[in-house]
Design a protein around this motif. Structure first.
Motif, mmCIF file in Angstrom:
data_model
loop_
_atom_site.group_PDB
_atom_site.id
_atom_site.type_symbol
_atom_site.label_atom_id
_atom_site.label_comp_id
_atom_site.label_asym_id
_atom_site.label_seq_id
_atom_site.Cartn_x
_atom_site.Cartn_y
_atom_site.Cartn_z
ATOM 1 N N ILE A 242 9.209 11.505 0.269
ATOM 2 C CA ILE A 242 10.112 11.071 1.324
ATOM 3 C C ILE A 242 9.541 9.779 1.898
ATOM 4 O O ILE A 242 8.404 9.768 2.387
ATOM 5 C CB ILE A 242 10.225 12.119 2.446
ATOM 6 N N VAL A 243 10.288 8.680 1.821
ATOM 7 C CA VAL A 243 9.802 7.405 2.335
ATOM 8 C C VAL A 243 10.512 7.094 3.644
ATOM 9 O O VAL A 243 11.737 7.182 3.738
ATOM 10 C CB VAL A 243 10.037 6.261 1.332
ATOM 11 N N VAL A 244 9.725 6.737 4.655
ATOM 12 C CA VAL A 244 10.248 6.388 5.973
ATOM 13 C C VAL A 244 9.917 4.934 6.265
ATOM 14 O O VAL A 244 8.765 4.507 6.136
ATOM 15 C CB VAL A 244 9.639 7.292 7.063
ATOM 16 N N ASP A 245 10.941 4.167 6.649
ATOM 17 C CA ASP A 245 10.741 2.753 6.956
ATOM 18 C C ASP A 245 11.882 2.307 7.855
ATOM 19 O O ASP A 245 12.857 3.049 8.048
ATOM 20 C CB ASP A 245 10.699 1.913 5.662
ATOM 21 N N ILE A 246 11.770 1.090 8.400
ATOM 22 C CA ILE A 246 12.867 0.500 9.162
ATOM 23 C C ILE A 246 13.519 -0.650 8.409
ATOM 24 O O ILE A 246 14.451 -1.267 8.904
ATOM 25 C CB ILE A 246 12.382 0.013 10.546
ATOM 26 N N ASN A 247 13.027 -0.928 7.216
ATOM 27 C CA ASN A 247 13.523 -2.018 6.378
ATOM 28 C C ASN A 247 14.396 -1.425 5.280
ATOM 29 O O ASN A 247 13.876 -0.856 4.309
ATOM 30 C CB ASN A 247 12.328 -2.789 5.797
ATOM 31 N N CYS B 263 12.724 1.250 -3.073
ATOM 32 C CA CYS B 263 12.074 2.529 -3.396
ATOM 33 C C CYS B 263 12.972 3.391 -4.277
ATOM 34 O O CYS B 263 12.504 4.077 -5.188
ATOM 35 C CB CYS B 263 11.725 3.279 -2.114
ATOM 36 N N LYS B 264 14.255 3.336 -4.008
ATOM 37 C CA LYS B 264 15.199 4.123 -4.807
ATOM 38 C C LYS B 264 15.394 3.543 -6.200
ATOM 39 O O LYS B 264 15.406 4.272 -7.204
ATOM 40 C CB LYS B 264 16.550 4.209 -4.095
ATOM 41 N N ILE C 195 0.838 -1.195 0.000
ATOM 42 C CA ILE C 195 0.000 0.000 0.000
ATOM 43 C C ILE C 195 0.878 1.252 0.000
ATOM 44 O O ILE C 195 0.581 2.239 -0.689
ATOM 45 C CB ILE C 195 -0.959 0.013 1.202
ATOM 46 N N GLY C 196 1.954 1.230 0.775
ATOM 47 C CA GLY C 196 2.876 2.356 0.753
ATOM 48 C C GLY C 196 3.482 2.569 -0.617
ATOM 49 O O GLY C 196 3.595 3.712 -1.095
ATOM 50 N N LEU C 197 3.871 1.488 -1.273
ATOM 51 C CA LEU C 197 4.422 1.609 -2.629
ATOM 52 C C LEU C 197 3.384 2.168 -3.595
ATOM 53 O O LEU C 197 3.714 2.972 -4.473
ATOM 54 C CB LEU C 197 4.927 0.243 -3.114
ATOM 55 N N ALA C 198 2.133 1.737 -3.442
ATOM 56 C CA ALA C 198 1.074 2.289 -4.292
ATOM 57 C C ALA C 198 0.917 3.783 -4.052
ATOM 58 O O ALA C 198 0.771 4.571 -4.999
ATOM 59 C CB ALA C 198 -0.243 1.561 -4.027
#
Length: 341
Positions: free
Chosen positions: A190-195, A202-203, A174-177
């Motif tokens: 700006i994408v925030v994640d712990i993975n 994403c890059k 869903i975040g990628l969508a």
């Protein structure tokens, strides 16, 4: 008869033989070809999904072919063998939300695979108004329409404009969508994640310029640096994680909007003065609309959304009961697993 996979209770799937549905007027019979496995399915299997009762046939990210129908007099254009996807949010049509054109949050909504049995079976019947035909797309693409539409709906709710800073918290499907559709709007993401592997994806696959691993650096400081102190015009949570949701209030610009796509069971909390002085907007985003489905279908056809960026795993329907637990326990590796027939 047909084969059906039933989640009898948490952590237990059972294959059963069931009767192929009989159609009433206004219903369409779909032979299922693909089922996307959603976070909702994993949560239901693990026993921590809100609004859920067992036993249940899971599955709401569906594609297939029309195998039969009994259409209403004013409906035409559907043909046997048409490739379709299904909008799985069955609404009443008469409540306050439906009257306002928001059947996605109908007061008595029945979501396939959640409130009522879904598509982990060989055939399913649905009312004709929930069937979307597109013979130009693959079954994989069509089965992705529903989760993509959830991201598209959240982005549309935010009213994102070109060159605005948008923080997307969580880079699951869903975040990628949401990333994909915010990029189509021209936003600076700006994408925030712990993975870190997801952030790398994403890059490389989504060409996101700014990523933040919140385990390794201060997210607030990083966003302040990226935005030259302004912070984010829009924040979208796609984690459903309580700590992530509460922390993300700090990323908002003055006049910013915070959209909650992710869902969790607890109570969110934030500083009222900090929220108030920003004249910020807090909004939930639930499911999707017919218009979101139409937009996603067009985006898949014109190439602005690439299905191969999402699908990482495939499992045959006959092997789901044996392999589902392994998929559920590896969220770091699995973006979208697709069940095939």
């Amino acid at each position: 008869m047909m084969k059906t996979l039933v989640c009898e209770e948490p952590l237990r799937f059972v294959y059963k033989e069931s009767v192929i549905p009989t159609l009433a007027e206004g219903e369409v019979l779909i032979q299922i070809k693909r089922i996307g496995i959603c976070g909702t399915d994993y949560h239901a299997y693990q026993g921590n999904q809100p609004f859920f009762q067992y036993p249940r046939v899971l599955g709401h990210e569906l594609s297939g072919v029309i195998d039969g129908f009994k259409l209403s007099e004013n409906v035409g254009g559907l043909k046997l063998g048409d490739k379709v996807c299904i909008l799985p949010y069955l609404s009443c049509g008469s409540c306050v939300a439906c009257r306002k054109g928001k059947p996605n949050c109908c007061t008595s909504i029945q979501v396939l695979g959640v409130h009522t049995d879904g598509g982990m079976c060989e055939y399913i019947k649905v009312p004709e108004q929930y069937v979307f035909v597109d013979n130009a797309l693959s079954f994989d693409q069509l089965a992705l329409v529903e989760p993509l539409a959830i991201g598209a709906h959240g982005v549309n709710n935010a009213g994102i404009k070109a060159d605005e800073y948008v923080a997307i918290i969580g880079s699951g499907p869903i975040g990628l969508a949401a990333i994909n559709f915010a990029q189509i709007k021209g936003a600076k993401i700006i994408v925030v994640d712990i993975n870190q592997e997801r952030l790398n994806l994403c890059k490389t696959k989504f060409q996101v310029e700014f990523t933040i691993n919140s385990l390794e650096e201060s997210t607030v400081d990083a966003i302040r640096h990226i935005t030259d102190g302004d912070m984010c015009d829009t924040v979208i949570d796609a984690t459903g994680n309580l700590n992530a949701i509460n922390s993300s209030f700090h990323y908002l610009a003055h006049t910013g909007k915070y959209i909650l796509i992710g869902l969790q069971k607890g109570e969110i909390s934030f500083s009222h003065p900090e929220f108030h002085k920003r004249e910020a907007t807090l909004m939930s985003s639930r499911n999707a609309l017919h218009s979101d489905f139409d937009f996603v279908l067009e985006s898949l056809k014109n190439g602005s959304v690439q299905a191969e960026n999402y699908i990482t795993h495939n499992v045959h329907f006959d092997n789901v009961a044996d392999q589902f637990d392994g998929l559920a326990k590896n969220p770091q590796e699995v973006i979208k697993a697709m069940i095939t027939f």
